[in-house]
Design a protein around this motif. Structure first.
Motif, short mmCIF file in Angstrom:
data_model
loop_
_atom_site.label_atom_id
_atom_site.label_comp_id
_atom_site.label_asym_id
_atom_site.label_seq_id
_atom_site.Cartn_x
_atom_site.Cartn_y
_atom_site.Cartn_z
N ASN A 95 0.73 -1.32 -0.16
CA ASN A 95 -0.08 0.16 -0.05
C ASN A 95 0.96 1.10 0.13
O ASN A 95 0.77 2.07 0.88
CB ASN A 95 -0.88 0.02 1.00
CG ASN A 95 -1.96 1.06 1.34
OD1 ASN A 95 -2.43 1.67 0.34
ND2 ASN A 95 -2.25 1.64 2.40
N PRO A 96 1.63 1.44 -0.91
CA PRO A 96 2.56 2.75 -1.04
C PRO A 96 1.81 3.93 -0.82
O PRO A 96 2.23 4.75 -0.43
CB PRO A 96 3.30 2.52 -2.47
CG PRO A 96 2.66 1.48 -3.23
CD PRO A 96 1.82 0.67 -2.32
N ALA A 97 0.59 3.85 -1.82
CA ALA A 97 -0.28 5.24 -1.73
C ALA A 97 -0.72 5.62 -0.57
O ALA A 97 -0.74 6.85 -0.20
CB ALA A 97 -1.54 5.09 -2.81
N GLY A 98 -0.90 4.47 0.41
CA GLY A 98 -1.54 4.62 1.88
C GLY A 98 -0.24 5.35 2.54
O GLY A 98 -0.43 6.25 3.35
N LEU A 99 1.11 4.96 2.41
CA LEU A 99 2.01 5.67 2.97
C LEU A 99 2.52 7.12 2.84
O LEU A 99 2.80 7.81 3.42
CB LEU A 99 3.54 4.96 3.06
CG LEU A 99 3.51 3.30 3.56
CD1 LEU A 99 4.99 2.72 3.10
CD2 LEU A 99 2.98 3.33 5.04
N GLU A 100 2.32 7.33 1.39
CA GLU A 100 2.24 8.83 0.77
C GLU A 100 1.22 9.70 1.22
O GLU A 100 1.71 10.79 1.87
CB GLU A 100 2.14 8.72 -0.71
CG GLU A 100 3.32 7.93 -1.59
CD GLU A 100 4.67 8.75 -1.47
OE1 GLU A 100 4.64 9.77 -0.89
OE2 GLU A 100 5.70 8.21 -2.03
N ALA A 101 0.19 9.14 1.60
CA ALA A 101 -0.83 9.77 2.32
C ALA A 101 -0.52 10.24 3.75
O ALA A 101 -0.91 11.38 4.18
CB ALA A 101 -2.22 9.20 2.12
N ILE A 102 0.14 9.35 4.36
CA ILE A 102 0.29 9.77 5.75
C ILE A 102 1.45 10.51 5.95
O ILE A 102 1.68 11.31 6.56
CB ILE A 102 0.94 8.15 6.40
CG1 ILE A 102 -0.33 7.40 6.57
CG2 ILE A 102 1.43 8.39 7.79
CD1 ILE A 102 -0.06 5.98 7.16
N ALA A 103 2.49 10.29 4.86
CA ALA A 103 3.60 11.49 4.73
C ALA A 103 3.19 12.65 4.44
O ALA A 103 3.91 13.68 5.14
CB ALA A 103 4.55 10.88 3.81
N ALA A 104 2.22 12.88 3.91
CA ALA A 104 1.72 14.23 3.75
C ALA A 104 1.17 15.04 4.84
O ALA A 104 0.98 16.19 4.76
CB ALA A 104 0.45 14.20 2.41
N THR A 105 0.88 14.23 5.89
CA THR A 105 0.25 14.95 7.05
C THR A 105 1.61 15.49 7.94
O THR A 105 1.35 15.93 8.88
CB THR A 105 -0.64 14.01 7.76
OG1 THR A 105 0.22 12.74 8.47
CG2 THR A 105 -1.86 13.40 6.79
#
Length: 355
Positions: A95-105
Motif C-alpha cells: 500500500n505505497p499510496a497509503g504511506l504517501e498519504a500519511i507522509a503528507a500529514t
C-alpha cells in the motif's frame, strides 16, 4: 505520553490495538490512554473495562501515539498531524499510496510488520503473534470441514484411521498448525524450503518432507526466498504425490512483498480424495493453491473443499488483541528512539517522507 486507541473500522477487523490489561501496565508507567468508545467491544473489552483499568473514553486522534491494528482509512489519515506517531499494521509493501498519504500529514508511522527479526525485538514481533492465531485457527477450520475424525478411534464397530495432514510452510503459523493438528491426533507431514526448520518440525512429532534438487532457500531475516521456476516445478512434482495421500492440507507459504507462491496446482487438487480439505492461509496474497478464492469456501467437482480465509486472527479477536497489545506495549517500553535499530527498522514514514 498520551496513547490513543481508535475503533477499527476496516471490514472484518474485530481486534483492538490495546486491551485493558495493557492499559494497567501503561498507566503504571505514567502514560495516559485514551480509547474511542466501542473500540474493544468486538474483542471482549467494553468501555467499562477500559475505564476500570485507568483509560479515559474520548477522541484518540489527538494523542502523541495512535495505536491501530489495520491501516488507517482515508478519513482517518486526515486526522493525523505532524506531532502524531502512528503504530499499526500498515502494509508498506502493498500500500505505497497509503504511506504517501500519511507522509503528507507530516506524521511519523511505524509498521508492526517491519519489526526486525532479532532476539531483542521478539516481544514486539506482531507478525509472529498473529501468525500463531492463524495457524491454530486454520486447523480448527479444517477439523470442522473434514467429514472424518482427526484422531484414530478404536471402537466396537472397528478402527478409524487418523487423518493425514500436510502443512506447507513451517514459519510460526505452520508450526502452530502442526502442533494443533498433532494435539487433535492427526498424522502430520510438513514441508518447508528452509532446511533449518527440519528439527523444529520433527520436535513437534511431524515428518519433514524433503524435495531433492532444492538447496536451502532461507533469505535474510529468516524468511524464505523466492524459488526459481525450475525449483518451483521440482517442488510441485514432489509434493503432488503427498497431496494425493492427504486428508487435509494447510498452506502458509508467503514471500514478503510478493504474490504467494503457487504450491498446489489444479491438477494436484484433482488427485485428492473426495472430502479432503485445503485451508489456504496465503489467500490474502493470492493463495498457495491455484484454485483458492480469497474470502470464499467452495467445493470442486471432485469433492475437495478449498477454504481461502481472510484475516483469521480477527476471528479470535480477544486473544489476538491481547497478544498484539503486548507487542505494542513492548514497543512503547522501548521508547521511540529513531537511532535504535528496532525503531528505525519499523519506521516507514518520517519527516514528511516515506523512508
Amino acid at each position: 505520553m498520551r496513547i490513543g486507541v481508535p475503533k477499527e473500522r476496516l471490514d472484518r477487523e474485530r481486534r483492538v490495538a490495546i486491551v485493558p490489561d495493557v492499559v494497567r501496565r501503561l498507566r503504571a508507567a505514567e502514560h495516559e490512554v485514551v480509547v474511542e468508545s466501542g473500540a474493544g467491544l468486538t474483542a471482549g473489552a467494553p468501555d467499562d473495562a477500559f475505564v476500570a483499568a485507568g483509560a479515559s473514553i474520548g477522541d484518540p486522534w489527538g494523542c502523541e501515539v495512535v495505536a491501530k491494528v489495520a491501516p488507517p482509512l482515508d478519513d482517518e489519515v486526515t486526522r493525523l498531524s505532524s506531532s502524531t506517531i502512528l503504530v499499526g499494521f500498515l502494509n508498506p509493501l502493498g500500500n505505497p499510496a497509503g504511506l504517501e498519504a500519511i507522509a503528507a500529514t507530516g506524521a511519523t508511522a511505524l509498521a508492526m510488520e517491519k519489526i526486525p527479526r532479532i532476539s531483542r525485538a521478539q516481544s514486539m514481533d506482531a507478525l509472529s503473534s498473529q501468525a500463531t492465531v492463524s495457524g491454530y485457527r486454520a486447523v480448527l477450520i479444517a477439523s470442522i470441514e473434514l467429514p472424518r475424525f482427526f484422531p484414530m478411534f478404536m471402537t466396537a464397530a472397528g478402527t478409524v484411521p487418523p487423518a493425514q495432514v500436510l502443512v506447507l510452510g513451517a514459519g510460526v503459523a505452520g508450526l502452530q498448525a502442526i502442533a494443533t493438528a498433532r494435539r487433535l491426533g492427526a498424522v502430520v507431514t510438513a514441508f518447508d524450503i528452509r532446511s533449518a526448520v527440519k528439527e523444529q518440525i520433527q520436535s513437534l512429532g511431524a515428518r519433514f518432507f524433503e524435495v531433492e534438487g532444492i538447496g536451502d532457500a532461507e533469505a535474510a531475516g529468516g524468511y524464505a526466498r523466492e524459488l526459481t521456476p525450475e525449483e518451483q516445478q521440482l517442488q510441485r512434482d514432489a509434493l503432488s504425490v503427498q497431496m494425493g495421500k492427504s486428508d487435509v492440507i494447510v498452506t502458509t507459504a508467503l514471500v514478503p512483498g510478493r504474490p504467494a507462491p503457487k504450491l498446489i496446482p489444479a491438477s494436484a487438487v484433482e488427485g485428492m480424495k473426495p472430502g479432503s480439505v485445503i485451508v489456504d492461509l496465503a489467500a490474502e496474497a493470492g493463495g498457495n493453491c491455484e484454485l483458492t478464492r480469497p474470502g470464499e469456501t467452495f467445493v470442486t467437482d471432485g469433492g475437495v473443499k478449498v477454504v481461502g480465509p481472510l484475516n483469521l486472527p480477527s476471528e479470535m479477536a480477544e486473544h489476538a488483541s491481547s497478544l498484539y497489545a503486548r507487542n505494542i506495549l513492548s514497543l512503547v517500553e522501548l521508547g521511540f528512539d529513531f537511532d535504535d535499530e528496532v525503531v528505525a527498522g519499523a519506521t516507514v514514514v518520517r519527516g514528511g517522507k516515506v523512508v
